[in-house]
Enzyme design. Structure first.
Site, PDB file in Angstrom:
ATOM      1  N   HIS A 177      -3.565  44.450  29.344  1.00 16.02           N
ATOM      2  CA  HIS A 177      -2.927  45.705  28.913  1.00 16.02           C
ATOM      3  C   HIS A 177      -1.442  45.430  28.656  1.00 16.02           C
ATOM      4  CE1 HIS A 177      -6.496  47.784  29.866  1.00 16.02           C
ATOM      5  NE2 HIS A 177      -6.091  48.597  30.821  1.00 16.02           N
ATOM      6  N   CYS A 216      -5.233  50.814  36.223  1.00 19.28           N
ATOM      7  CA  CYS A 216      -4.761  49.507  35.752  1.00 19.28           C
ATOM      8  C   CYS A 216      -3.379  49.563  35.094  1.00 19.28           C
ATOM      9  CB  CYS A 216      -5.783  48.896  34.802  1.00 19.28           C
ATOM     10  SG  CYS A 216      -6.489  50.095  33.675  1.00 19.28           S
TER      11      CYS A 216
END
Ligand code: A2P
EC number: 1.2.1.11
Length: 344
Positions: free
Chosen positions: A242, A130
Protein backbone atom coordinates in the site's frame (compact mmCIF):
# COMPACT_ATOMS: atom_id res chain seq x y z
CA UNK A 1 8.50 -24.74 27.35
CA UNK A 2 7.25 -22.39 24.64
CA UNK A 3 3.79 -21.26 23.66
CA UNK A 4 0.98 -22.97 21.80
CA UNK A 5 -0.27 -20.66 19.08
CA UNK A 6 -3.18 -21.00 16.66
CA UNK A 7 -3.63 -19.18 13.34
CA UNK A 8 -7.31 -18.79 12.46
CA UNK A 9 -7.70 -18.09 8.74
CA UNK A 10 -4.44 -19.91 8.00
CA UNK A 11 -5.37 -20.58 4.36
CA UNK A 12 -5.87 -16.87 3.59
CA UNK A 13 -3.39 -14.22 2.40
CA UNK A 14 -2.73 -12.82 5.86
CA UNK A 15 -2.89 -16.18 7.65
CA UNK A 16 -0.19 -17.65 5.41
CA UNK A 17 1.96 -14.57 5.98
CA UNK A 18 1.45 -14.95 9.76
CA UNK A 19 2.87 -18.48 9.52
CA UNK A 20 5.86 -17.23 7.48
CA UNK A 21 6.59 -14.44 9.94
CA UNK A 22 6.29 -16.64 13.06
CA UNK A 23 8.79 -19.00 11.48
CA UNK A 24 11.17 -16.27 10.19
CA UNK A 25 11.30 -14.47 13.54
CA UNK A 26 11.71 -17.67 15.56
CA UNK A 27 8.68 -16.95 17.73
CA UNK A 28 8.99 -19.11 20.89
CA UNK A 29 6.21 -21.53 19.96
CA UNK A 30 6.28 -25.25 20.80
CA UNK A 31 3.18 -25.92 18.79
CA UNK A 32 1.54 -24.06 15.91
CA UNK A 33 -1.98 -25.00 14.79
CA UNK A 34 -3.56 -23.97 11.48
CA UNK A 35 -7.31 -23.30 11.50
CA UNK A 36 -9.79 -22.29 8.80
CA UNK A 37 -13.36 -23.03 7.78
CA UNK A 38 -14.74 -26.55 7.35
CA UNK A 39 -14.10 -26.14 3.58
CA UNK A 40 -10.34 -26.31 4.17
CA UNK A 41 -10.16 -29.14 6.70
CA UNK A 42 -7.52 -31.66 5.66
CA UNK A 43 -5.68 -29.29 3.30
CA UNK A 44 -2.14 -28.26 4.20
CA UNK A 45 -0.27 -24.99 4.70
CA UNK A 46 3.48 -24.35 5.00
CA UNK A 47 5.14 -23.36 8.23
CA UNK A 48 8.90 -22.94 7.74
CA UNK A 49 10.11 -26.28 6.37
CA UNK A 50 7.09 -28.12 7.80
CA UNK A 51 3.54 -28.52 6.57
CA UNK A 52 0.56 -28.21 8.89
CA UNK A 53 -2.81 -29.88 8.40
CA UNK A 54 -5.68 -27.42 8.57
CA UNK A 55 -8.28 -27.96 11.33
CA UNK A 56 -11.78 -26.59 11.73
CA UNK A 57 -11.96 -23.31 13.68
CA UNK A 58 -15.59 -24.01 14.51
CA UNK A 59 -14.88 -27.14 16.56
CA UNK A 60 -11.40 -26.36 17.89
CA UNK A 61 -10.87 -26.38 21.68
CA UNK A 62 -8.64 -23.44 22.72
CA UNK A 63 -8.29 -24.41 26.38
CA UNK A 64 -4.57 -25.29 26.09
CA UNK A 65 -3.75 -22.64 23.44
CA UNK A 66 -2.03 -19.43 24.57
CA UNK A 67 -2.45 -17.08 21.60
CA UNK A 68 -4.75 -17.10 18.59
CA UNK A 69 -3.77 -14.91 15.64
CA UNK A 70 -7.13 -14.40 13.96
CA UNK A 71 -7.47 -13.37 10.33
CA UNK A 72 -10.74 -14.95 9.25
CA UNK A 73 -12.77 -11.78 8.64
CA UNK A 74 -15.04 -9.68 10.85
CA UNK A 75 -18.03 -12.04 11.01
CA UNK A 76 -15.93 -15.02 12.12
CA UNK A 77 -14.08 -12.84 14.64
CA UNK A 78 -17.33 -11.54 16.17
CA UNK A 79 -18.53 -15.11 16.48
CA UNK A 80 -15.38 -16.82 17.75
CA UNK A 81 -13.09 -14.28 19.49
CA UNK A 82 -15.16 -13.84 22.71
CA UNK A 83 -15.43 -17.63 23.15
CA UNK A 84 -11.70 -18.07 22.54
CA UNK A 85 -10.91 -15.25 24.99
CA UNK A 86 -13.11 -16.89 27.61
CA UNK A 87 -11.07 -20.06 27.23
CA UNK A 88 -8.05 -18.08 28.43
CA UNK A 89 -6.46 -17.76 25.00
CA UNK A 90 -5.48 -14.22 23.94
CA UNK A 91 -6.89 -13.32 20.52
CA UNK A 92 -4.94 -10.91 18.31
CA UNK A 93 -7.53 -10.05 15.71
CA UNK A 94 -6.82 -8.62 12.29
CA UNK A 95 -10.41 -7.68 11.41
CA UNK A 96 -12.15 -4.41 12.25
CA UNK A 97 -14.65 -6.18 14.53
CA UNK A 98 -13.07 -5.11 17.87
CA UNK A 99 -10.91 -2.11 17.01
CA UNK A 100 -13.25 0.56 18.32
CA UNK A 101 -14.29 -1.30 21.49
CA UNK A 102 -13.08 0.69 24.52
CA UNK A 103 -12.19 -2.57 26.28
CA UNK A 104 -9.99 -3.79 23.43
CA UNK A 105 -6.52 -2.30 22.93
CA UNK A 106 -5.63 -1.36 19.34
CA UNK A 107 -1.89 -1.69 19.04
CA UNK A 108 1.02 -0.80 16.79
CA UNK A 109 4.05 -1.73 18.91
CA UNK A 110 6.16 1.17 17.61
CA UNK A 111 3.38 3.64 18.51
CA UNK A 112 1.39 2.70 21.66
CA UNK A 113 2.92 -0.45 23.21
CA UNK A 114 1.84 0.45 26.76
CA UNK A 115 -1.84 0.27 25.82
CA UNK A 116 -1.45 -3.51 25.41
CA UNK A 117 -1.72 -3.93 29.19
CA UNK A 118 -5.52 -3.42 28.89
CA UNK A 119 -6.02 -6.71 27.00
CA UNK A 120 -7.23 -8.70 30.02
CA UNK A 121 -10.76 -7.25 29.97
CA UNK A 122 -11.78 -9.33 26.95
CA UNK A 123 -8.57 -11.22 26.16
CA UNK A 124 -8.78 -9.61 22.70
CA UNK A 125 -6.25 -7.23 21.12
CA UNK A 126 -7.00 -5.56 17.80
CA UNK A 127 -4.62 -5.16 14.90
CA UNK A 128 -5.24 -1.93 12.97
CA UNK A 129 -6.35 -1.44 9.41
CA UNK A 130 -3.46 -1.95 6.99
CA UNK A 131 -3.40 1.68 5.82
CA UNK A 132 -3.45 3.02 9.37
CA UNK A 133 -0.62 0.78 10.61
CA UNK A 134 1.98 2.14 8.20
CA UNK A 135 0.62 5.68 8.53
CA UNK A 136 1.00 5.84 12.32
CA UNK A 137 4.48 4.27 12.21
CA UNK A 138 5.56 7.25 10.09
CA UNK A 139 3.51 9.88 11.96
CA UNK A 140 4.44 8.96 15.55
CA UNK A 141 8.07 10.21 15.55
CA UNK A 142 7.05 13.40 13.71
CA UNK A 143 4.20 13.99 16.18
CA UNK A 144 6.59 13.53 19.12
CA UNK A 145 8.85 16.20 17.62
CA UNK A 146 6.49 18.89 16.30
CA UNK A 147 2.93 17.95 17.34
CA UNK A 148 0.65 17.14 14.41
CA UNK A 149 -2.51 19.25 13.98
CA UNK A 150 -3.98 17.83 10.79
CA UNK A 151 -3.31 15.05 8.30
CA UNK A 152 -4.67 14.68 4.75
CA UNK A 153 -4.01 11.20 3.38
CA UNK A 154 -4.76 9.63 0.01
CA UNK A 155 -4.15 5.89 -0.16
CA UNK A 156 -3.17 3.71 -3.11
CA UNK A 157 -4.11 0.27 -1.82
CA UNK A 158 -3.13 -3.04 -3.40
CA UNK A 159 -5.64 -5.78 -4.23
CA UNK A 160 -4.17 -8.23 -1.68
CA UNK A 161 -5.92 -6.11 0.97
CA UNK A 162 -9.13 -7.60 -0.42
CA UNK A 163 -7.90 -11.16 0.17
CA UNK A 164 -7.04 -13.96 -2.22
CA UNK A 165 -10.13 -13.24 -4.31
CA UNK A 166 -8.93 -9.66 -4.90
CA UNK A 167 -5.57 -10.88 -6.20
CA UNK A 168 -7.24 -13.47 -8.44
CA UNK A 169 -9.54 -10.81 -9.87
CA UNK A 170 -6.65 -8.52 -10.87
CA UNK A 171 -4.77 -11.46 -12.39
CA UNK A 172 -7.77 -12.81 -14.32
CA UNK A 173 -8.88 -9.40 -15.59
CA UNK A 174 -5.34 -8.51 -16.73
CA UNK A 175 -5.14 -11.78 -18.63
CA UNK A 176 -8.61 -11.22 -20.08
CA UNK A 177 -7.56 -7.80 -21.42
CA UNK A 178 -4.64 -9.36 -23.29
CA UNK A 179 -6.58 -12.26 -24.79
CA UNK A 180 -9.71 -10.13 -25.40
CA UNK A 181 -11.95 -12.22 -23.12
CA UNK A 182 -14.91 -10.61 -21.35
CA UNK A 183 -13.91 -8.87 -18.07
CA UNK A 184 -15.67 -10.17 -14.96
CA UNK A 185 -15.84 -8.05 -11.78
CA UNK A 186 -16.97 -9.87 -8.63
CA UNK A 187 -14.81 -8.72 -5.75
CA UNK A 188 -14.45 -5.10 -6.86
CA UNK A 189 -17.29 -2.80 -7.95
CA UNK A 190 -15.58 -1.85 -11.22
CA UNK A 191 -12.79 -3.28 -13.33
CA UNK A 192 -9.48 -3.07 -11.43
CA UNK A 193 -7.09 -4.11 -14.24
CA UNK A 194 -5.52 -0.95 -15.77
CA UNK A 195 -7.82 1.19 -13.61
CA UNK A 196 -8.15 2.69 -10.11
CA UNK A 197 -11.27 2.59 -7.92
CA UNK A 198 -11.98 5.35 -5.35
CA UNK A 199 -14.03 3.05 -3.13
CA UNK A 200 -12.94 0.58 -0.42
CA UNK A 201 -15.41 -0.98 2.05
CA UNK A 202 -18.99 0.29 2.42
CA UNK A 203 -20.29 3.85 2.05
CA UNK A 204 -21.24 5.70 5.23
CA UNK A 205 -23.94 8.36 5.69
CA UNK A 206 -21.53 11.30 5.33
CA UNK A 207 -20.34 10.08 1.89
CA UNK A 208 -17.00 8.75 3.13
CA UNK A 209 -16.25 5.03 2.94
CA UNK A 210 -15.72 2.86 6.01
CA UNK A 211 -12.07 2.39 5.00
CA UNK A 212 -11.57 6.17 5.09
CA UNK A 213 -13.32 6.41 8.45
CA UNK A 214 -11.11 3.62 9.86
CA UNK A 215 -7.95 5.60 9.09
CA UNK A 216 -9.13 8.58 11.11
CA UNK A 217 -10.75 6.66 13.99
CA UNK A 218 -7.74 4.38 14.42
CA UNK A 219 -5.14 7.16 14.14
CA UNK A 220 -6.99 9.02 16.90
CA UNK A 221 -7.27 5.92 19.11
CA UNK A 222 -3.59 4.98 18.81
CA UNK A 223 -1.74 8.25 18.32
CA UNK A 224 -3.73 11.25 19.62
CA UNK A 225 -7.48 11.98 19.67
CA UNK A 226 -6.76 15.67 18.98
CA UNK A 227 -5.24 15.08 15.53
CA UNK A 228 -7.62 15.90 12.68
CA UNK A 229 -7.45 13.33 9.88
CA UNK A 230 -9.17 13.20 6.51
CA UNK A 231 -8.70 10.41 3.99
CA UNK A 232 -9.46 9.28 0.43
CA UNK A 233 -8.93 5.53 0.04
CA UNK A 234 -8.30 4.19 -3.46
CA UNK A 235 -7.79 0.64 -4.78
CA UNK A 236 -5.03 0.36 -7.39
CA UNK A 237 -3.92 -2.51 -9.65
CA UNK A 238 -0.93 -3.52 -7.53
CA UNK A 239 -0.74 -7.02 -6.00
CA UNK A 240 1.08 -6.25 -2.75
CA UNK A 241 2.09 -2.98 -1.02
CA UNK A 242 0.00 0.00 0.00
CA UNK A 243 1.19 3.53 -0.77
CA UNK A 244 0.06 6.77 0.79
CA UNK A 245 0.47 10.42 -0.11
CA UNK A 246 0.38 12.21 3.25
CA UNK A 247 0.10 15.96 3.87
CA UNK A 248 0.82 16.90 7.48
CA UNK A 249 0.29 20.21 9.27
CA UNK A 250 2.19 20.68 12.54
CA UNK A 251 1.76 22.91 15.55
CA UNK A 252 5.52 23.57 15.71
CA UNK A 253 8.23 24.18 13.16
CA UNK A 254 9.80 21.20 11.37
CA UNK A 255 11.93 21.21 8.24
CA UNK A 256 12.16 18.46 5.63
CA UNK A 257 15.77 17.80 6.72
CA UNK A 258 14.74 17.45 10.35
CA UNK A 259 11.89 15.11 9.40
CA UNK A 260 14.30 13.00 7.33
CA UNK A 261 16.73 12.69 10.27
CA UNK A 262 13.93 11.86 12.73
CA UNK A 263 12.44 9.21 10.46
CA UNK A 264 15.88 7.66 9.81
CA UNK A 265 16.19 6.93 13.53
CA UNK A 266 12.56 5.92 14.12
CA UNK A 267 11.60 2.31 14.90
CA UNK A 268 10.09 0.46 11.96
CA UNK A 269 10.88 3.29 9.49
CA UNK A 270 13.28 3.30 6.58
CA UNK A 271 13.93 6.49 4.63
CA UNK A 272 14.64 6.21 0.89
CA UNK A 273 14.66 9.78 -0.28
CA UNK A 274 17.16 10.73 -2.93
CA UNK A 275 15.70 13.49 -5.04
CA UNK A 276 16.66 11.90 -8.35
CA UNK A 277 15.24 9.36 -10.81
CA UNK A 278 14.31 6.21 -8.91
CA UNK A 279 15.42 7.61 -5.55
CA UNK A 280 12.14 6.68 -3.86
CA UNK A 281 10.24 3.52 -2.93
CA UNK A 282 7.41 1.91 -4.87
CA UNK A 283 4.99 -0.73 -3.53
CA UNK A 284 6.50 -3.47 -5.71
CA UNK A 285 9.80 -3.07 -3.85
CA UNK A 286 8.12 -3.13 -0.42
CA UNK A 287 6.57 -6.58 -0.93
CA UNK A 288 8.08 -9.15 1.42
CA UNK A 289 9.77 -6.46 3.52
CA UNK A 290 9.03 -5.43 7.11
CA UNK A 291 9.82 -1.70 7.03
CA UNK A 292 7.53 1.24 6.59
CA UNK A 293 9.33 3.17 3.85
CA UNK A 294 9.23 6.95 3.61
CA UNK A 295 10.18 8.89 0.48
CA UNK A 296 9.53 12.28 -1.13
CA UNK A 297 9.85 14.25 2.13
CA UNK A 298 9.32 17.93 1.31
CA UNK A 299 7.98 21.10 2.88
CA UNK A 300 4.48 22.29 2.03
CA UNK A 301 4.77 26.04 1.58
CA UNK A 302 0.97 26.52 1.50
CA UNK A 303 0.64 26.15 5.31
CA UNK A 304 2.71 27.42 8.23
CA UNK A 305 4.36 24.16 9.33
CA UNK A 306 3.62 21.62 6.65
CA UNK A 307 5.21 18.55 5.12
CA UNK A 308 4.36 16.14 2.33
CA UNK A 309 5.59 12.56 2.54
CA UNK A 310 5.14 9.30 0.60
CA UNK A 311 4.68 6.22 2.79
CA UNK A 312 4.81 2.63 1.48
CA UNK A 313 4.67 -0.74 3.21
CA UNK A 314 3.78 -4.38 2.56
CA UNK A 315 0.12 -4.42 3.60
CA UNK A 316 0.19 -8.15 4.35
CA UNK A 317 3.18 -7.73 6.67
CA UNK A 318 3.30 -4.43 8.64
CA UNK A 319 -0.32 -3.82 7.67
CA UNK A 320 -1.44 -7.16 9.08
CA UNK A 321 0.61 -10.29 9.84
CA UNK A 322 3.87 -8.71 11.04
CA UNK A 323 2.08 -6.28 13.33
CA UNK A 324 0.04 -9.16 14.82
CA UNK A 325 3.20 -11.19 15.48
CA UNK A 326 4.89 -8.10 16.98
CA UNK A 327 1.92 -7.76 19.37
CA UNK A 328 2.36 -11.40 20.38
CA UNK A 329 6.06 -10.72 20.96
CA UNK A 330 5.15 -7.70 23.07
CA UNK A 331 2.95 -9.91 25.30
CA UNK A 332 5.75 -12.43 25.68
CA UNK A 333 8.60 -9.92 26.18
CA UNK A 334 6.66 -7.99 28.83
CA UNK A 335 5.79 -11.22 30.64
CA UNK A 336 2.07 -10.51 30.21
CA UNK A 337 1.25 -14.12 29.33
CA UNK A 338 2.61 -17.42 30.58
CA UNK A 339 2.57 -20.63 28.52
CA UNK A 340 -0.36 -22.71 29.80
CA UNK A 341 1.46 -26.01 29.51
CA UNK A 342 4.33 -24.64 31.60
CA UNK A 343 1.90 -23.12 34.10
CA UNK A 344 0.04 -26.45 34.60
P1 A2P B 1 -11.20 -20.89 4.07
O1 A2P B 1 -10.02 -20.89 3.16
O2 A2P B 1 -11.47 -22.24 4.65
O3 A2P B 1 -12.42 -20.22 3.49
P2 A2P B 1 -8.65 -14.24 2.61
O4 A2P B 1 -8.97 -12.97 3.35
O5 A2P B 1 -7.28 -14.26 2.04
O6 A2P B 1 -9.69 -14.57 1.60
O7 A2P B 1 -8.69 -15.43 3.74
C1 A2P B 1 -9.75 -15.59 4.66
C2 A2P B 1 -9.38 -16.68 5.65
O8 A2P B 1 -10.40 -16.75 6.66
C3 A2P B 1 -9.32 -18.07 5.03
O9 A2P B 1 -8.35 -18.85 5.72
C4 A2P B 1 -10.72 -18.61 5.31
O10 A2P B 1 -10.78 -20.01 5.36
C5 A2P B 1 -10.95 -18.06 6.70
N1 A2P B 1 -12.37 -17.96 7.04
C6 A2P B 1 -13.31 -17.15 6.49
N2 A2P B 1 -14.51 -17.34 7.08
C7 A2P B 1 -14.33 -18.28 8.05
C8 A2P B 1 -15.19 -18.90 9.01
N3 A2P B 1 -16.46 -18.59 9.12
N4 A2P B 1 -14.64 -19.83 9.83
C9 A2P B 1 -13.33 -20.14 9.74
N5 A2P B 1 -12.48 -19.60 8.86
C10 A2P B 1 -12.96 -18.68 8.02
Amino acid sequence: MGFKIAIAGATGNVGREMLNILSERGFPADEVVALASSRSVGTEVSFGDKTLKVHNLDTYDFSDTDICLMSAGGAASLKYSPKIGQQGCVVIDNSSAWRYDAEVPLIVPEVNPDAVEGFTKKNIIANPNCSTAQLVVALKPLHDHAKIKRVVVSTYQSVSGAGKEGMDELFNQTRAVFVADPIESKKFTKRIAFNVIPHIDVFMEDGYTKEEWKVLAETKKMLDPKIKVTCTAVRVPVFIGHSESVNIEFENEITADEARDILREAPGCQVIDKQENGGYITPYESAGEDATYISRIREDATVENGLNIWVVSDNLRKGAALNAVQIAELLVNRGLIKAKKQAA
